[in-house]
Scaffold this active site. Structure first.
Site, PDB file in Angstrom:
ATOM      1  N   TYR A 130       0.837  -1.198   0.000  1.00 22.08           N
ATOM      2  CA  TYR A 130       0.000   0.000   0.000  1.00 22.08           C
ATOM      3  C   TYR A 130       0.872   1.248   0.000  1.00 22.08           C
ATOM      4  CZ  TYR A 130      -3.796   3.136   1.422  1.00 22.08           C
ATOM      5  OH  TYR A 130      -4.725   4.153   1.482  1.00 22.08           O
ATOM      6  N   LYS A 179       1.020   4.149  -2.907  1.00 23.56           N
ATOM      7  CA  LYS A 179       0.635   5.531  -2.599  1.00 23.56           C
ATOM      8  C   LYS A 179       1.807   6.498  -2.738  1.00 23.56           C
ATOM      9  CE  LYS A 179      -3.653   4.596  -1.988  1.00 23.56           C
ATOM     10  NZ  LYS A 179      -4.687   5.116  -2.876  1.00 23.56           N
TER      11      LYS A 179
END
Length: 160
Positions: A151, A155
């Site tokens: 993640y 991001k």
């Protein structure tokens, strides 16, 4: 002329909240989500609130889906003023336990989904002479977290 917002990942969470805010400011909204049942519910809820909404079931992992989203938005409304590339997933897994498939899944949705959205919409926004692209990142796009390694990487890519 009424402005138009396009929101991927728009059937729930941040995407739906963003779509509601856009509708609250008088914008027409194109909601995109891969979850068709949730999408239908979100479209209905926004319409019940008086918004002008088009729901498009598409997957940000599919380049043709993003092109289809753009084409549907322009066919219905003739323009897009704000494109919110918001679709995303999270996976809580230590980096040592991440498989190649885990990396592919999270990067394909969170990072490549944004890239596909930019590829589909940027030429159209340039041609119309206006418009904004917005991509949803996260706090995790600024800090590392070994339990959310995939993640964070996805991001960070959006922030970059």
């Amino acid at each position: 002329m009424q402005q138009v917002a396009v929101v991927t990942g728009g059937a729930r969470g941040i995407g739906l909240a963003f779509a509601r805010a856009c509708a609250g400011h008088g914008m027409s909204v194109v909601l995109c989500d891969v979850a068709e049942e949730a999408l239908a519910g979100a479209v209905g809820a926004l319409e019940d609130d008086g918004a002008t909404v088009l729901g498009v079931a598409a997957d940000v992992r599919d380049p043709a889906g993003m092109t289809g989203l753009r084409d549907a938005a322009f066919a219905r409304f003739g323009r897009a003023d704000l494109v919110s590339l918001n679709a995303g997933v999270a996976l809580r897994r230590d980096v040592a336990d991440m498989s190649e498939a885990d990396w592919d899944w999270i990067l394909d949705i969170n990072l490549r989904g944004v890239i596909r959205g930019v590829t589909a919409f940027l030429p159209a926004l340039e041609e119309q002479g206006s418009g904004h692209l917005q991509a949803t990142a996260s706090f995790h796009g600024h800090v590392g977290d070994p339990e959310f390694a995939g993640y964070c990487v996805s991001k960070w890519g959006i922030v970059a």
